[in-house]
Design a protein around this motif. Structure first.
Motif, PDB file in Angstrom:
ATOM      1  N   ALA A  25      -5.339   5.231   9.226  1.00 42.85           N
ATOM      2  CA  ALA A  25      -5.555   5.745   7.866  1.00 42.85           C
ATOM      3  C   ALA A  25      -5.717   4.590   6.873  1.00 42.85           C
ATOM      4  CB  ALA A  25      -4.389   6.644   7.457  1.00 42.85           C
ATOM      5  N   LEU A  26      -4.903   3.578   6.989  1.00 44.82           N
ATOM      6  CA  LEU A  26      -4.998   2.426   6.081  1.00 44.82           C
ATOM      7  C   LEU A  26      -6.328   1.696   6.265  1.00 44.82           C
ATOM      8  CD1 LEU A  26      -1.334   1.203   6.384  1.00 44.82           C
ATOM      9  CD2 LEU A  26      -2.439   1.892   4.238  1.00 44.82           C
ATOM     10  N   ASN A  27      -6.752   1.507   7.505  1.00 47.89           N
ATOM     11  CA  ASN A  27      -8.048   0.875   7.755  1.00 47.89           C
ATOM     12  C   ASN A  27      -9.181   1.688   7.134  1.00 47.89           C
ATOM     13  OD1 ASN A  27      -7.525  -1.596   9.091  1.00 47.89           O
ATOM     14  ND2 ASN A  27      -7.113  -0.518  10.996  1.00 47.89           N
ATOM     15  N   ALA A  28      -9.107   3.009   7.258  1.00 47.92           N
ATOM     16  CA  ALA A  28     -10.135   3.883   6.689  1.00 47.92           C
ATOM     17  C   ALA A  28     -10.180   3.786   5.169  1.00 47.92           C
ATOM     18  CB  ALA A  28      -9.890   5.335   7.119  1.00 47.92           C
ATOM     19  N   SER A  77      -5.298  -5.373   5.274  1.00 45.41           N
ATOM     20  CA  SER A  77      -4.184  -6.327   5.352  1.00 45.41           C
ATOM     21  C   SER A  77      -2.871  -5.620   5.666  1.00 45.41           C
ATOM     22  CB  SER A  77      -4.054  -7.127   4.053  1.00 45.41           C
ATOM     23  OG  SER A  77      -5.176  -7.953   3.870  1.00 45.41           O
ATOM     24  N   MET A  78      -2.653  -4.471   5.015  1.00 45.68           N
ATOM     25  CA  MET A  78      -1.431  -3.706   5.296  1.00 45.68           C
ATOM     26  C   MET A  78      -1.482  -3.127   6.699  1.00 45.68           C
ATOM     27  SD  MET A  78       1.549  -2.599   4.790  1.00 45.68           S
ATOM     28  CE  MET A  78       1.795  -3.416   3.229  1.00 45.68           C
ATOM     29  N   ALA A  79      -2.636  -2.643   7.119  1.00 43.98           N
ATOM     30  CA  ALA A  79      -2.764  -2.111   8.485  1.00 43.98           C
ATOM     31  C   ALA A  79      -2.421  -3.187   9.504  1.00 43.98           C
ATOM     32  CB  ALA A  79      -4.182  -1.583   8.709  1.00 43.98           C
ATOM     33  N   GLU A  80      -2.907  -4.394   9.291  1.00 39.09           N
ATOM     34  CA  GLU A  80      -2.630  -5.501  10.211  1.00 39.09           C
ATOM     35  C   GLU A  80      -1.149  -5.872  10.204  1.00 39.09           C
ATOM     36  OE1 GLU A  80      -3.117  -7.977  13.204  1.00 39.09           O
ATOM     37  OE2 GLU A  80      -4.691  -6.634  12.474  1.00 39.09           O
ATOM     38  N   ALA A  81      -0.530  -5.856   9.028  1.00 33.95           N
ATOM     39  CA  ALA A  81       0.902  -6.176   8.932  1.00 33.95           C
ATOM     40  C   ALA A  81       1.733  -5.158   9.694  1.00 33.95           C
ATOM     41  CB  ALA A  81       1.334  -6.247   7.468  1.00 33.95           C
ATOM     42  N   ALA A 138       0.833  -1.202   0.000  1.00 30.63           N
ATOM     43  CA  ALA A 138       0.000   0.000   0.000  1.00 30.63           C
ATOM     44  C   ALA A 138       0.869   1.254   0.000  1.00 30.63           C
ATOM     45  CB  ALA A 138      -0.916   0.024   1.231  1.00 30.63           C
ATOM     46  N   TYR A 139       0.323   2.295  -0.601  1.00 34.47           N
ATOM     47  CA  TYR A 139       0.930   3.626  -0.563  1.00 34.47           C
ATOM     48  C   TYR A 139       0.836   4.167   0.858  1.00 34.47           C
ATOM     49  CZ  TYR A 139       1.364   8.673  -1.230  1.00 34.47           C
ATOM     50  OH  TYR A 139       1.741   9.987  -1.136  1.00 34.47           O
ATOM     51  N   ILE A 140       1.913   4.796   1.322  1.00 30.80           N
ATOM     52  CA  ILE A 140       1.942   5.414   2.648  1.00 30.80           C
ATOM     53  C   ILE A 140       2.169   6.910   2.457  1.00 30.80           C
ATOM     54  CG2 ILE A 140       3.088   5.470   4.901  1.00 30.80           C
ATOM     55  CD1 ILE A 140       1.627   2.803   4.305  1.00 30.80           C
ATOM     56  N   SER A 141       1.194   7.704   2.887  1.00 30.63           N
ATOM     57  CA  SER A 141       1.262   9.160   2.721  1.00 30.63           C
ATOM     58  C   SER A 141       1.962   9.819   3.902  1.00 30.63           C
ATOM     59  CB  SER A 141      -0.161   9.721   2.612  1.00 30.63           C
ATOM     60  OG  SER A 141      -0.114  11.133   2.607  1.00 30.63           O
ATOM     61  N   PRO A 142       2.786  10.833   3.635  1.00 34.84           N
ATOM     62  CA  PRO A 142       3.404  11.580   4.735  1.00 34.84           C
ATOM     63  C   PRO A 142       2.376  12.342   5.575  1.00 34.84           C
ATOM     64  CG  PRO A 142       4.183  12.410   2.602  1.00 34.84           C
ATOM     65  CD  PRO A 142       3.260  11.278   2.324  1.00 34.84           C
ATOM     66  N   ARG A 143       1.128  12.464   5.073  1.00 35.14           N
ATOM     67  CA  ARG A 143       0.058  13.087   5.861  1.00 35.14           C
ATOM     68  C   ARG A 143      -0.192  12.301   7.141  1.00 35.14           C
ATOM     69  NH1 ARG A 143      -4.641  11.983   3.424  1.00 35.14           N
ATOM     70  NH2 ARG A 143      -3.702  10.616   1.880  1.00 35.14           N
ATOM     71  N   TRP A 144       0.193  11.025   7.126  1.00 39.87           N
ATOM     72  CA  TRP A 144      -0.086  10.150   8.261  1.00 39.87           C
ATOM     73  C   TRP A 144       1.042  10.146   9.294  1.00 39.87           C
ATOM     74  CZ3 TRP A 144      -1.238   5.610   4.449  1.00 39.87           C
ATOM     75  CH2 TRP A 144      -2.376   5.930   3.687  1.00 39.87           C
ATOM     76  N   TYR A 145       2.078  10.943   9.064  1.00 40.18           N
ATOM     77  CA  TYR A 145       3.210  10.996   9.985  1.00 40.18           C
ATOM     78  C   TYR A 145       3.026  12.126  10.992  1.00 40.18           C
ATOM     79  CZ  TYR A 145       5.680   8.457   6.187  1.00 40.18           C
ATOM     80  OH  TYR A 145       6.059   7.573   5.214  1.00 40.18           O
TER      81      TYR A 145
END
Length: 195
Positions: free
Chosen positions: A176-179, A184-188, A79-86
């Motif tokens: 953010a990933l769950n939303a 699957s990525m959120a769980e990992a 999954a893409y990870i946005s810097p907005r989530w940091y």
């Protein structure tokens, strides 16, 4: 595969578990002067020393694969990870899980071995069905495929799951990933990056 230390996974049982769970992989070999790849379901042998699959007899990858050193690429969630989530400065990135397997390929056409591979694959992927398909096909259909057994010589694992980010960023990424439906990525990330 380029694998910085904090993303490296080397525990063999974990890598075998991952390969079994994500059994649809890419088989890469040399075909003349260029690489050839096919996407196939794989089985991991019970002893964890070999991979098994089959190819259509007409598949050109079979022409030169016997005895070759090959690469099989298993992929998991990504999954893409946005810097907005940091919570602290960072850059966009892509998180993923992958396992690369190197080994020597040997082809086989023995009916009993081919039947075993086809039946095991069917059992594995029919297991969750309400009324699973029972392997039933004419033996002549086996002549349309060729089995490939890969003796594993090396396994590389890379779980790039933001382990290099501060711990306080992980929960925000997970939310953010769950939303976004990337559960699957959120769980990992939850499993591998948070204390």
């Amino acid at each position: 595969m380029y694998t910085p230390k904090h993303f490296s996974v080397s525990e063999r049982q974990e890598l075998l578990r991952f390969m079994q769970e994500h059994g649809f992989a890419q088989l890469v070999s040399n075909q003349g002067d260029r690489p050839e790849a096919n996407h196939l379901p794989f089985l991991v042998s019970q002893d964890g020393e070999r991979l098994l699959c089959h190819l259509a007899r007409q598949n050109p990858q079979l022409e030169q694969i016997d005895g070759q050193q090959v690469l099989v690429i298993f992929s998991g969630p990504h999954a893409y990870i946005s810097p907005r989530w940091y919570n602290s400065p960072g850059v966009p990135t892509w998180n993923f899980q992958a396992v690369h397997v190197y080994g020597t390929a040997r082809t086989f056409t023995d009916d009993a071995r081919l039947t075993s591979v086809v039946n095991q694959l069917s059992e594995k992927y029919e297991a969750g069905a309400a009324s699973p398909w029972q392997p039933e096909y004419p033996q002549k259909m086996l002549r349309a495929i060729v089995g490939v057994e890969i003796e594993i010589t090396e396994i590389q694992g890379k779980y790039k799951l933001s382990q290099n980010r501060p711990t306080e960023d992980h929960q925000k990424m997970i939310e953010a990933l769950n939303a976004e439906g990337e559960t699957s990525m959120a769980e990992a990330i939850k499993q591998w990056s948070t204390p």
